[in-house]
Write an enzyme that holds these catalytic residues in place. Sequence first.
Site, mmCIF file in Angstrom:
data_model
loop_
_atom_site.group_PDB
_atom_site.id
_atom_site.type_symbol
_atom_site.label_atom_id
_atom_site.label_comp_id
_atom_site.label_asym_id
_atom_site.label_seq_id
_atom_site.Cartn_x
_atom_site.Cartn_y
_atom_site.Cartn_z
ATOM 1 N N THR A 70 51.393 46.114 35.278
ATOM 2 C CA THR A 70 52.076 47.397 35.452
ATOM 3 C C THR A 70 51.657 48.092 36.752
ATOM 4 O O THR A 70 52.504 48.600 37.494
ATOM 5 C CB THR A 70 51.707 48.342 34.280
ATOM 6 O OG1 THR A 70 51.541 47.573 33.090
ATOM 7 C CG2 THR A 70 52.744 49.412 34.089
ATOM 8 N N HIS A 134 55.774 51.514 28.162
ATOM 9 C CA HIS A 134 55.350 50.312 27.423
ATOM 10 C C HIS A 134 56.225 50.112 26.174
ATOM 11 O O HIS A 134 55.959 49.227 25.378
ATOM 12 C CB HIS A 134 53.888 50.434 26.978
ATOM 13 C CG HIS A 134 52.881 50.304 28.076
ATOM 14 N ND1 HIS A 134 52.998 49.406 29.104
ATOM 15 C CD2 HIS A 134 51.703 50.960 28.286
ATOM 16 C CE1 HIS A 134 51.938 49.508 29.907
ATOM 17 N NE2 HIS A 134 51.151 50.442 29.435
ATOM 18 N N ARG A 156 53.675 38.889 31.466
ATOM 19 C CA ARG A 156 52.516 38.079 31.849
ATOM 20 C C ARG A 156 52.193 37.077 30.762
ATOM 21 O O ARG A 156 52.520 37.295 29.593
ATOM 22 C CB ARG A 156 51.317 39.018 32.066
ATOM 23 C CG ARG A 156 50.134 38.333 32.687
ATOM 24 C CD ARG A 156 48.995 39.307 32.938
ATOM 25 N NE ARG A 156 47.952 38.645 33.698
ATOM 26 C CZ ARG A 156 46.759 39.155 33.941
ATOM 27 N NH1 ARG A 156 46.455 40.353 33.488
ATOM 28 N NH2 ARG A 156 45.864 38.481 34.632
HETATM 29 P P1 A3P Z 1 42.960 41.253 34.730
HETATM 30 O O1 A3P Z 1 42.300 42.066 33.680
HETATM 31 O O2 A3P Z 1 43.342 39.887 34.252
HETATM 32 O O3 A3P Z 1 42.187 41.193 35.992
HETATM 33 P P2 A3P Z 1 48.147 46.652 34.038
HETATM 34 O O4 A3P Z 1 48.338 47.072 35.446
HETATM 35 O O5 A3P Z 1 49.412 46.369 33.308
HETATM 36 O O6 A3P Z 1 47.221 47.556 33.319
HETATM 37 O O7 A3P Z 1 47.462 45.208 34.100
HETATM 38 C C1 A3P Z 1 46.136 45.071 34.579
HETATM 39 C C2 A3P Z 1 45.949 43.675 35.089
HETATM 40 O O8 A3P Z 1 46.594 43.558 36.366
HETATM 41 C C3 A3P Z 1 44.481 43.379 35.333
HETATM 42 O O9 A3P Z 1 44.354 41.972 35.112
HETATM 43 C C4 A3P Z 1 44.315 43.766 36.783
HETATM 44 O O10 A3P Z 1 43.215 43.167 37.417
HETATM 45 C C5 A3P Z 1 45.628 43.276 37.366
HETATM 46 N N1 A3P Z 1 46.003 43.994 38.584
HETATM 47 C C6 A3P Z 1 45.855 45.306 38.870
HETATM 48 N N2 A3P Z 1 46.313 45.587 40.087
HETATM 49 C C7 A3P Z 1 46.780 44.437 40.609
HETATM 50 C C8 A3P Z 1 47.366 44.098 41.857
HETATM 51 N N3 A3P Z 1 47.535 45.008 42.810
HETATM 52 N N4 A3P Z 1 47.729 42.804 42.050
HETATM 53 C C9 A3P Z 1 47.535 41.869 41.096
HETATM 54 N N5 A3P Z 1 46.981 42.131 39.893
HETATM 55 C C10 A3P Z 1 46.603 43.413 39.649
#
Ligand code: A3P
Length: 321
Positions: A70, A134, A156
């Site tokens: 997200t 969500h 994902r």
């Molecule tokens: P991991 O816990 O596997 O590292 P959301 O943004 O939906 O809360 O999801 C969080 C997940 O996206 C985390 O995964 C986080 O590290 C990853 N994430 C956050 N920012 C990101 C970015 N700029 N590029 C790629 N993945 C990212």
Amino acid sequence: SNVRDDEISEETKRLISSLPSRIDYQGNKICKYQGCWYFYNTLQGVLNFQRGFQPQDTDIILASYPKSGTTWLKALTVALLERSKKHSSDDADHPLLYDNPHGIIPFLEIDVYHQSSSPDLAKFSEPPRLFSTHMPLHAMQETLKHSPCKIVYVCRDVKDTLISCWFYSSAIYKIEPTISVLESRFKEFCNGTNYFGPFWEHILSYWRGSLEDPKHVLFMRYEEMKSEPRDQIKRLADFLGCPFTKQEEDSGSVDKILDLCSLRNLSSLEVNKTGTINNVEHKFFFRKGEVGDSKNYLTPEMENEIDMITQEKLHGCGLKF
Ligand code: A3P
């Protein structure tokens, strides 16, 4: 528990008493409404949204199951749309340098409609309005009926999502991410009795929506965004109606946006190292961002069990994991 009962209206309480409800692994009260499990206060936000949201034709809604990418999707969308406001990705006053992507694009049910079905939307005066959610698609369909607004969903891998949920919730509840916590999360996840679960029904609602109405629902995958970022950001830009010009492509604008929105860059910004939103530290939104990280934590038995459920639930729908 994360929710105080006095935050819930009498009307919502009456509805909740007629719904299936349970206490999750962390002691939160959750209930199942229209096929999806919500914290009580999130349900109130969903009801407020369903009652009060009036879509505008130019609205953009970024949707996801929690921990599916997200934050990344929000950052990319902000950076893409800022181009029309003459903010290039290397501007010193770019909004992504001053706020976390969740501060820039709020959640409908968790932020905007959390308290009221008629919130003050003055800060969204300039179209397009950017929201996130969500909620599964079916929770929005009645409200968005006949609206040409655009929805982008990021999906994902189920196992990586589960592992990311485990680390994130351990961080926000300030508990150790132990194996026993993982095991209880795993059980709830597989049963679908977790916050915004079941996971599979969630992705299927948007998958089907994107097949039925591809002009208005875009289905993106975190793994593809990682493996072919340039193609995927162009796909997103095309869908949002702001494609890259030849000149932009030639001047490296695609890569600049990808760099600006990279996990490495965003997590190194002061605002993301120190700030908070809804009592959650911005830094918790950034961890590893790796595809296949679940391999390091799930036993082969757990992997098997999830794979079986995935196979069964997604059978015949054309969506592959
Ligand atoms: P991991 O816990 O596997 O590292 P959301 O943004 O939906 O809360 O999801 C969080 C997940 O996206 C985390 O995964 C986080 O590290 C990853 N994430 C956050 N920012 C990101 C970015 N700029 N590029 C790629 N993945 C990212």
